[in-house]
Design a protein around this motif. Structure first.
Motif, PDB file in Angstrom:
ATOM      1  N   ASN A   1      34.810  32.139  20.018  1.00 51.11           N
ATOM      2  CA  ASN A   1      35.199  33.423  19.454  1.00 51.11           C
ATOM      3  C   ASN A   1      34.166  34.461  19.864  1.00 51.11           C
ATOM      4  OD1 ASN A   1      37.608  32.831  17.926  1.00 51.11           O
ATOM      5  ND2 ASN A   1      36.301  31.592  16.585  1.00 51.11           N
ATOM      6  N   ILE A   2      34.608  35.494  20.580  1.00 50.86           N
ATOM      7  CA  ILE A   2      33.683  36.493  21.089  1.00 50.86           C
ATOM      8  C   ILE A   2      34.373  37.852  21.073  1.00 50.86           C
ATOM      9  CG2 ILE A   2      34.399  36.034  23.475  1.00 50.86           C
ATOM     10  CD1 ILE A   2      31.540  36.682  24.343  1.00 50.86           C
ATOM     11  N   ALA A   3      33.632  38.900  20.806  1.00 49.93           N
ATOM     12  CA  ALA A   3      34.190  40.246  20.753  1.00 49.93           C
ATOM     13  C   ALA A   3      34.746  40.631  22.119  1.00 49.93           C
ATOM     14  CB  ALA A   3      33.115  41.238  20.323  1.00 49.93           C
ATOM     15  N   GLU A   4      35.826  41.427  22.115  1.00 48.42           N
ATOM     16  CA  GLU A   4      36.481  41.811  23.366  1.00 48.42           C
ATOM     17  C   GLU A   4      35.515  42.490  24.326  1.00 48.42           C
ATOM     18  OE1 GLU A   4      40.156  43.883  23.401  1.00 48.42           O
ATOM     19  OE2 GLU A   4      41.059  42.697  21.791  1.00 48.42           O
ATOM     20  N   ALA A   5      34.716  43.424  23.808  1.00 53.30           N
ATOM     21  CA  ALA A   5      33.812  44.187  24.677  1.00 53.30           C
ATOM     22  C   ALA A   5      32.815  43.264  25.361  1.00 53.30           C
ATOM     23  CB  ALA A   5      33.090  45.257  23.865  1.00 53.30           C
ATOM     24  N   GLN A   6      32.223  42.341  24.591  1.00 53.28           N
ATOM     25  CA  GLN A   6      31.248  41.419  25.162  1.00 53.28           C
ATOM     26  C   GLN A   6      31.909  40.466  26.143  1.00 53.28           C
ATOM     27  OE1 GLN A   6      28.026  41.641  24.771  1.00 53.28           O
ATOM     28  NE2 GLN A   6      27.641  39.909  26.132  1.00 53.28           N
ATOM     29  N   LEU A   7      33.123  40.044  25.810  1.00 55.79           N
ATOM     30  CA  LEU A   7      33.879  39.154  26.691  1.00 55.79           C
ATOM     31  C   LEU A   7      34.104  39.800  28.050  1.00 55.79           C
ATOM     32  CD1 LEU A   7      35.659  36.578  27.086  1.00 55.79           C
ATOM     33  CD2 LEU A   7      37.558  37.917  26.186  1.00 55.79           C
ATOM     34  N   MET A   8      34.533  41.065  28.054  1.00 58.81           N
ATOM     35  CA  MET A   8      34.815  41.753  29.313  1.00 58.81           C
ATOM     36  C   MET A   8      33.537  42.010  30.109  1.00 58.81           C
ATOM     37  SD  MET A   8      38.006  41.968  29.809  1.00 58.81           S
ATOM     38  CE  MET A   8      37.836  42.987  31.278  1.00 58.81           C
ATOM     39  N   LYS A   9      32.449  42.344  29.423  1.00 58.71           N
ATOM     40  CA  LYS A   9      31.173  42.565  30.118  1.00 58.71           C
ATOM     41  C   LYS A   9      30.707  41.292  30.823  1.00 58.71           C
ATOM     42  CE  LYS A   9      29.326  46.322  27.253  1.00 58.71           C
ATOM     43  NZ  LYS A   9      28.279  46.734  26.290  1.00 58.71           N
TER      44      LYS A   9
ATOM     45  N   ILE B   1      41.826  50.508  34.803  1.00 59.87           N
ATOM     46  CA  ILE B   1      41.684  49.167  35.366  1.00 59.87           C
ATOM     47  C   ILE B   1      41.634  49.194  36.885  1.00 59.87           C
ATOM     48  CG2 ILE B   1      44.160  48.713  35.393  1.00 59.87           C
ATOM     49  CD1 ILE B   1      41.335  46.189  34.617  1.00 59.87           C
ATOM     50  N   PHE B   2      42.315  50.169  37.494  1.00 62.63           N
ATOM     51  CA  PHE B   2      42.276  50.262  38.947  1.00 62.63           C
ATOM     52  C   PHE B   2      40.877  50.665  39.421  1.00 62.63           C
ATOM     53  CE2 PHE B   2      42.830  52.653  42.911  1.00 62.63           C
ATOM     54  CZ  PHE B   2      43.381  51.652  43.696  1.00 62.63           C
ATOM     55  N   GLU B   3      40.224  51.594  38.713  1.00 66.66           N
ATOM     56  CA  GLU B   3      38.865  51.990  39.072  1.00 66.66           C
ATOM     57  C   GLU B   3      37.886  50.839  38.820  1.00 66.66           C
ATOM     58  OE1 GLU B   3      37.783  54.663  40.651  1.00 66.66           O
ATOM     59  OE2 GLU B   3      39.888  55.252  40.859  1.00 66.66           O
ATOM     60  N   LEU B   4      38.147  50.036  37.781  1.00 63.27           N
ATOM     61  CA  LEU B   4      37.317  48.849  37.544  1.00 63.27           C
ATOM     62  C   LEU B   4      37.454  47.875  38.708  1.00 63.27           C
ATOM     63  CD1 LEU B   4      35.496  47.101  35.764  1.00 63.27           C
ATOM     64  CD2 LEU B   4      37.568  46.225  34.644  1.00 63.27           C
ATOM     65  N   GLN B   5      38.666  47.690  39.175  1.00 61.45           N
ATOM     66  CA  GLN B   5      38.897  46.823  40.324  1.00 61.45           C
ATOM     67  C   GLN B   5      38.109  47.321  41.533  1.00 61.45           C
ATOM     68  OE1 GLN B   5      43.076  45.880  41.570  1.00 61.45           O
ATOM     69  NE2 GLN B   5      42.450  46.939  43.447  1.00 61.45           N
ATOM     70  N   ASN B   6      38.147  48.621  41.794  1.00 68.03           N
ATOM     71  CA  ASN B   6      37.409  49.183  42.928  1.00 68.03           C
ATOM     72  C   ASN B   6      35.909  48.997  42.773  1.00 68.03           C
ATOM     73  OD1 ASN B   6      39.594  50.022  44.407  1.00 68.03           O
ATOM     74  ND2 ASN B   6      39.599  52.104  43.628  1.00 68.03           N
ATOM     75  N   ALA B   7      35.415  49.170  41.553  1.00 67.98           N
ATOM     76  CA  ALA B   7      33.982  48.986  41.309  1.00 67.98           C
ATOM     77  C   ALA B   7      33.567  47.545  41.568  1.00 67.98           C
ATOM     78  CB  ALA B   7      33.638  49.397  39.877  1.00 67.98           C
TER      79      ALA B   7
ATOM     80  N   ASN C   1      30.258  48.786  34.505  1.00 62.37           N
ATOM     81  CA  ASN C   1      29.836  48.733  33.102  1.00 62.37           C
ATOM     82  C   ASN C   1      30.241  49.988  32.337  1.00 62.37           C
ATOM     83  OD1 ASN C   1      28.589  46.173  32.775  1.00 62.37           O
ATOM     84  ND2 ASN C   1      26.876  46.859  34.028  1.00 62.37           N
ATOM     85  N   ARG C   2      30.213  51.130  33.004  1.00 61.95           N
ATOM     86  CA  ARG C   2      30.657  52.359  32.342  1.00 61.95           C
ATOM     87  C   ARG C   2      32.139  52.275  31.971  1.00 61.95           C
ATOM     88  NH1 ARG C   2      27.736  56.919  36.232  1.00 61.95           N
ATOM     89  NH2 ARG C   2      25.673  56.846  35.231  1.00 61.95           N
ATOM     90  N   ILE C   3      32.918  51.723  32.878  1.00 64.94           N
ATOM     91  CA  ILE C   3      34.352  51.589  32.606  1.00 64.94           C
ATOM     92  C   ILE C   3      34.589  50.589  31.477  1.00 64.94           C
ATOM     93  CG2 ILE C   3      36.562  50.858  33.585  1.00 64.94           C
ATOM     94  CD1 ILE C   3      35.515  51.872  36.311  1.00 64.94           C
ATOM     95  N   ILE C   4      33.855  49.475  31.491  1.00 70.14           N
ATOM     96  CA  ILE C   4      33.992  48.485  30.419  1.00 70.14           C
ATOM     97  C   ILE C   4      33.602  49.097  29.071  1.00 70.14           C
ATOM     98  CG2 ILE C   4      33.019  46.334  29.499  1.00 70.14           C
ATOM     99  CD1 ILE C   4      35.098  45.933  31.660  1.00 70.14           C
ATOM    100  N   ASN C   5      32.558  49.889  29.049  1.00 65.38           N
ATOM    101  CA  ASN C   5      32.153  50.553  27.804  1.00 65.38           C
ATOM    102  C   ASN C   5      33.226  51.524  27.323  1.00 65.38           C
ATOM    103  OD1 ASN C   5      29.681  49.230  27.575  1.00 65.38           O
ATOM    104  ND2 ASN C   5      28.603  50.745  28.822  1.00 65.38           N
TER     105      ASN C   5
ATOM    106  N   ILE D   1      35.105  45.437  43.643  1.00 67.58           N
ATOM    107  CA  ILE D   1      35.177  45.230  45.092  1.00 67.58           C
ATOM    108  C   ILE D   1      33.926  45.780  45.784  1.00 67.58           C
ATOM    109  CG2 ILE D   1      36.409  45.858  47.208  1.00 67.58           C
ATOM    110  CD1 ILE D   1      38.992  45.921  45.546  1.00 67.58           C
ATOM    111  N   LYS D   2      33.474  46.940  45.347  1.00 67.57           N
ATOM    112  CA  LYS D   2      32.331  47.598  45.985  1.00 67.57           C
ATOM    113  C   LYS D   2      30.992  47.085  45.475  1.00 67.57           C
ATOM    114  CE  LYS D   2      34.943  51.865  46.781  1.00 67.57           C
ATOM    115  NZ  LYS D   2      35.091  53.287  46.404  1.00 67.57           N
ATOM    116  N   GLY D   3      31.021  46.253  44.436  1.00 67.64           N
ATOM    117  CA  GLY D   3      29.775  45.745  43.867  1.00 67.64           C
ATOM    118  C   GLY D   3      29.011  46.792  43.089  1.00 67.64           C
ATOM    119  N   ASP D   4      29.709  47.782  42.567  1.00 67.42           N
ATOM    120  CA  ASP D   4      29.083  48.885  41.824  1.00 67.42           C
ATOM    121  C   ASP D   4      28.985  48.490  40.347  1.00 67.42           C
ATOM    122  OD1 ASP D   4      28.268  51.262  40.659  1.00 67.42           O
ATOM    123  OD2 ASP D   4      29.622  52.515  41.857  1.00 67.42           O
TER     124      ASP D   4
END
Length: 340
Positions: free
Chosen positions: A324-332, A219-225, A235-239, A227-230
């Motif tokens: 009602n939505i799948a967790e993966a799709q929700l996070m994406k 989650i910390f690397e997701l936060q950094n991504a 998406n790789r982290i979410i997957n 912030i940086k607009g990466d």
């Protein structure tokens, strides 16, 4: 007398044992640290069989504890009585219990007894008169949870006390994933250090190997991504999270992102944009100030408020309130809205 955990431990290591200790509060780590030290060091191994008792609050009455404390040690100069789970002693939960017998013991304790109460996960009711007596006649510890912005310093000091060091990335991973749970933090750090006899620097690779926190997909690397607009990395982290929902549940990730943007909002309203000012406004350790400063520059005030609204809606959707939505799709979808 009220003392800090550090003061009590310094006294104990100097061989100064008090007749009565009352250790209470929401943070069990310091209570265990002190009671374990007394249990391990107050008596020689040969004496423990005769002169050391470990009692449990749900199994005894307070008068039994006092009676045992008044007895003399067998073939030794000291006896140790440790009452674990003292919050389960019925007398401490009764509103009108007469503590006069216990107070009399506190005023005139058996000098050859070391009596320790471990009252964990909550504080003794301050309205109780007995607390004033404990403060006056016993060594009293109020073991509070440490603030989250103090966690990095605590980790560094704990690792240093073991003769080792820790780098920034490993420190961030442990702080963000474990937070201010000192018991778990100490256990996880010990899991790493037990593998090294020589002084070692804990890095993110060791945290991944022994603690199980992935140094690249967390989650910390997701936060950094974000912030940086990466977008690609986000998406790789979410997957990756989607492939292991048990260890990366959406509810935890949503709560983390909410806490992060709530702190960014506080920074926008702070007149002091220095690293120290940012740390103070957001209630974080100065160690993390640069990350929050970068986020406040990337996300202006309106976008920060908008992102908090996106997170709120995602939370409602996750709970099935609005959809009602799948967790993966929700996070994406959430991460896309946060970044665009």
């Amino acid at each position: 007398m009220a003392k800090s955990a550090e003061q009590i431990l310094a006294d104990l290591k100097g061989g100064n044992y008090a007749p009565v200790y009352f250790l209470h509060g929401e943070e069990p780590y310091f209570i265990d640290l002190i009671s374990n030290y007394i249990e391990k060091n107050a008596l020689d191994e040969a004496e423990k069989g005769f002169n050391q008792q470990v009692l449990y609050g749900k199994d005894v009455k307070l008068d039994q504890v006092v009676s045992a404390s008044r007895s003399f040690p067998m073939m030794g100069q000291r006896q140790v009585i440790i009452v674990k789970e003292a919050q389960n002693l019925g007398e401490f939960t009764e509103s009108n219990f007469d503590f006069s017998m216990f107070e009399n013991y506190l005023k005139s304790p058996q000098p050859s007894t070391v009596l320790v109460f471990c009252y964990k996960h909550k504080k003794l009711d301050k309205r109780k008169k007995i607390l004033k007596s404990l403060d006056q006649y016993a060594v009293l510890l109020e073991s509070n949870k440490i603030y989250e912005n103090k966690v990095p310093d605590w980790i560094q000091n704990y690792v240093k006390s073991k003769g080792h060091s820790i780098n920034r990335q490993a420190l961030l991973l442990l702080t963000e994933y474990i937070g201010n749970n000192l018991e778990r933090l100490s256990n996880e750090i010990d899991k790493v250090l037990v593998n090294f006899s020589e002084p070692t620097e804990i890095n993110e690779g060791l945290v991944q190997e022994y603690v199980g926190i992935n140094k690249d997909f967390n989650i910390f690397e997701l936060q950094n991504a974000i912030i940086k607009g990466d977008s690609l990395r986000a998406n790789r982290i979410i997957n990756y999270f989607a492939s292991d929902p048990k260890n990366h549940p959406a509810v935890v990730n949503i709560a983390f992102l909410h806490a992060f943007f709530a702190k960014v909002l506080l920074i926008h309203h702070s007149p002091d944009k220095s690293e120290r000012g940012v740390a103070s406004a957001a209630g974080v350790n100065p160690f993390f100030a640069k990350d929050y400063l970068a986020a406040s520059r990337r996300f202006n005030l309106n976008k920060t408020i908008q992102n908090l609204a996106h997170i709120f809606q995602a939370d409602l959707m996750f709970k099935g309130v609005t959809a009602n939505i799948a967790e993966a799709q929700l996070m994406k979808e959430l991460v896309y809205k946060l970044m665009h």
